[in-house]
Design a protein around this motif. Structure first.
Motif, PDB file in Angstrom:
ATOM      1  N   LEU A 129      13.875 -12.775  -9.394  1.00 16.70           N
ATOM      2  CA  LEU A 129      14.866 -11.954 -10.077  1.00 16.70           C
ATOM      3  C   LEU A 129      14.527 -11.659 -11.541  1.00 16.70           C
ATOM      4  N   PRO A 130      14.209 -12.647 -12.370  1.00 13.24           N
ATOM      5  CA  PRO A 130      13.964 -12.352 -13.788  1.00 13.24           C
ATOM      6  C   PRO A 130      12.851 -11.332 -14.041  1.00 13.24           C
ATOM      7  N   SER A 131      11.812 -11.355 -13.231  1.00 13.61           N
ATOM      8  CA  SER A 131      10.710 -10.414 -13.462  1.00 13.61           C
ATOM      9  C   SER A 131      11.074  -8.985 -13.042  1.00 13.61           C
ATOM     10  N   HIS A 132      12.091  -8.838 -12.218  1.00 13.01           N
ATOM     11  CA  HIS A 132      12.488  -7.508 -11.779  1.00 13.01           C
ATOM     12  C   HIS A 132      13.595  -6.894 -12.635  1.00 13.01           C
ATOM     13  N   LEU A 133      14.331  -7.703 -13.362  1.00  9.51           N
ATOM     14  CA  LEU A 133      15.448  -7.191 -14.157  1.00  9.51           C
ATOM     15  C   LEU A 133      15.040  -6.166 -15.223  1.00  9.51           C
ATOM     16  N   PRO A 134      13.914  -6.349 -15.909  1.00  9.20           N
ATOM     17  CA  PRO A 134      13.555  -5.361 -16.944  1.00  9.20           C
ATOM     18  C   PRO A 134      13.111  -3.996 -16.389  1.00  9.20           C
ATOM     19  N   LEU A 135      12.823  -3.930 -15.094  1.00  6.98           N
ATOM     20  CA  LEU A 135      12.340  -2.674 -14.520  1.00  6.98           C
ATOM     21  C   LEU A 135      13.403  -1.592 -14.594  1.00  6.98           C
ATOM     22  N   ASP A 193       3.659   5.718  -3.044  1.00 10.09           N
ATOM     23  CA  ASP A 193       4.945   6.408  -3.013  1.00 10.09           C
ATOM     24  C   ASP A 193       5.212   7.133  -4.335  1.00 10.09           C
ATOM     25  N   ASP A 194       5.689   8.372  -4.249  1.00 13.42           N
ATOM     26  CA  ASP A 194       5.955   9.161  -5.450  1.00 13.42           C
ATOM     27  C   ASP A 194       6.995   8.508  -6.360  1.00 13.42           C
ATOM     28  N   LEU A 195       8.017   7.921  -5.795  1.00 15.50           N
ATOM     29  CA  LEU A 195       9.086   7.321  -6.588  1.00 15.50           C
ATOM     30  C   LEU A 195       8.727   5.913  -7.059  1.00 15.50           C
ATOM     31  N   LEU A 196       8.312   5.060  -6.136  1.00 12.34           N
ATOM     32  CA  LEU A 196       8.086   3.654  -6.461  1.00 12.34           C
ATOM     33  C   LEU A 196       6.719   3.378  -7.058  1.00 12.34           C
ATOM     34  N   GLY A 197       5.742   4.171  -6.711  1.00 14.04           N
ATOM     35  CA  GLY A 197       4.400   3.954  -7.232  1.00 14.04           C
ATOM     36  C   GLY A 197       4.356   3.970  -8.751  1.00 14.04           C
ATOM     37  N   ALA A 198       5.060   4.911  -9.336  1.00 16.40           N
ATOM     38  CA  ALA A 198       5.076   5.011 -10.804  1.00 16.40           C
ATOM     39  C   ALA A 198       5.652   3.760 -11.446  1.00 16.40           C
ATOM     40  N   VAL A 199       6.690   3.195 -10.840  1.00 19.34           N
ATOM     41  CA  VAL A 199       7.331   1.997 -11.396  1.00 19.34           C
ATOM     42  C   VAL A 199       6.410   0.787 -11.264  1.00 19.34           C
ATOM     43  N   PHE A 200       5.925   0.530 -10.068  1.00 15.53           N
ATOM     44  CA  PHE A 200       5.127  -0.666  -9.813  1.00 15.53           C
ATOM     45  C   PHE A 200       3.735  -0.581 -10.443  1.00 15.53           C
ATOM     46  N   ASP A 216       0.846  -1.190   0.000  1.00 14.31           N
ATOM     47  CA  ASP A 216       0.000   0.000   0.000  1.00 14.31           C
ATOM     48  C   ASP A 216       0.884   1.243   0.000  1.00 14.31           C
ATOM     49  N   LYS A 217       1.956   1.209   0.770  1.00 11.63           N
ATOM     50  CA  LYS A 217       2.915   2.323   0.784  1.00 11.63           C
ATOM     51  C   LYS A 217       3.606   2.448  -0.577  1.00 11.63           C
ATOM     52  N   ILE A 218       3.995   1.315  -1.154  1.00  5.88           N
ATOM     53  CA  ILE A 218       4.663   1.322  -2.458  1.00  5.88           C
ATOM     54  C   ILE A 218       3.763   1.985  -3.505  1.00  5.88           C
ATOM     55  N   ARG A 219       2.513   1.570  -3.538  1.00  7.31           N
ATOM     56  CA  ARG A 219       1.584   2.097  -4.552  1.00  7.31           C
ATOM     57  C   ARG A 219       1.377   3.600  -4.428  1.00  7.31           C
ATOM     58  N   ALA A 265       2.802   0.980 -13.040  1.00  6.56           N
ATOM     59  CA  ALA A 265       2.863   0.871 -14.501  1.00  6.56           C
ATOM     60  C   ALA A 265       2.941  -0.584 -14.958  1.00  6.56           C
ATOM     61  N   ILE A 266       3.491  -1.444 -14.138  1.00  7.86           N
ATOM     62  CA  ILE A 266       3.694  -2.848 -14.498  1.00  7.86           C
ATOM     63  C   ILE A 266       2.559  -3.731 -13.978  1.00  7.86           C
ATOM     64  N   ILE A 267       2.155  -3.503 -12.736  1.00  9.78           N
ATOM     65  CA  ILE A 267       1.166  -4.368 -12.084  1.00  9.78           C
ATOM     66  C   ILE A 267      -0.220  -3.751 -12.259  1.00  9.78           C
ATOM     67  N   LYS A 268      -1.022  -4.385 -13.077  1.00  8.63           N
ATOM     68  CA  LYS A 268      -2.379  -3.885 -13.324  1.00  8.63           C
ATOM     69  C   LYS A 268      -3.380  -4.470 -12.328  1.00  8.63           C
ATOM     70  N   ASP A 269      -3.200  -5.724 -11.965  1.00 10.98           N
ATOM     71  CA  ASP A 269      -4.067  -6.382 -10.985  1.00 10.98           C
ATOM     72  C   ASP A 269      -3.208  -6.745  -9.783  1.00 10.98           C
ATOM     73  N   TRP A 270      -3.378  -6.018  -8.710  1.00  9.57           N
ATOM     74  CA  TRP A 270      -2.517  -6.185  -7.542  1.00  9.57           C
ATOM     75  C   TRP A 270      -2.808  -7.451  -6.758  1.00  9.57           C
ATOM     76  N   ASN A 271      -4.015  -7.975  -6.802  1.00 10.90           N
ATOM     77  CA  ASN A 271      -4.351  -9.137  -5.969  1.00 10.90           C
ATOM     78  C   ASN A 271      -3.451 -10.345  -6.215  1.00 10.90           C
ATOM     79  N   PRO A 272      -3.229 -10.779  -7.457  1.00  8.29           N
ATOM     80  CA  PRO A 272      -2.320 -11.915  -7.662  1.00  8.29           C
ATOM     81  C   PRO A 272      -0.885 -11.619  -7.199  1.00  8.29           C
ATOM     82  N   HIS A 273      -0.449 -10.379  -7.396  1.00  9.03           N
ATOM     83  CA  HIS A 273       0.906 -10.014  -6.960  1.00  9.03           C
ATOM     84  C   HIS A 273       1.015 -10.083  -5.439  1.00  9.03           C
TER      85      HIS A 273
END
Length: 125
Positions: A69-75, A29-36, A24-27, A38-46
């Protein structure tokens, strides 16, 4: 601010509280919210996957299978993102929990961030 529980992490319910509060904090957050966001459209499975991940690491439930690791490398993330992620994670732990497993969670998060930073640096060179 979340009220302090000040108890040990003992159950999957505790891990669920940790994960939901942290992300909830990540979503927001000014810095991290934009990154996460943009990638995660449905938060429940994540969030479910993160509960399995942290339950496996901290409570040895063996419910998480895979390699994050592999899913985070392209970020598009840099040191500042890792530092913010760790700050928010530690802050969440401190607000909610105390004890040996809580301290272990912070150590594990630090190790994960360190490994991901190192791998990203190698990949970018």
């Amino acid at each position: 601010m979340v009220s302090t529980i000040n108890k040990e992490i003992e159950s999957v319910e505790d891990i669920t509280l940790l994960v939901n509060t942290f992300y909830d904090k990540i979503r927001k957050d000014d810095l991290l919210g934009a990154v996460f966001n943009a990638i995660i459209k449905d938060w429940n499975p994540h969030l479910e996957k993160m509960v399995q991940f942290w339950s496996t690491l901290l409570l040895y439930t063996r419910t998480y299978k895979g390699d994050p690791l592999p899913s985070h490398l392209p970020l598009k993330i840099e040191k500042i993102h890792f530092d913010r992620w760790l700050f928010l994670f530690d802050q969440t732990i401190d607000e909610l929990f105390t004890g040996e497993i809580a301290a272990n969670a912070k150590k594990r998060a630090f190790s994960i961030a360190r490994i991901m930073k190192a791998v990203k640096q190698i990949k970018e060179e």
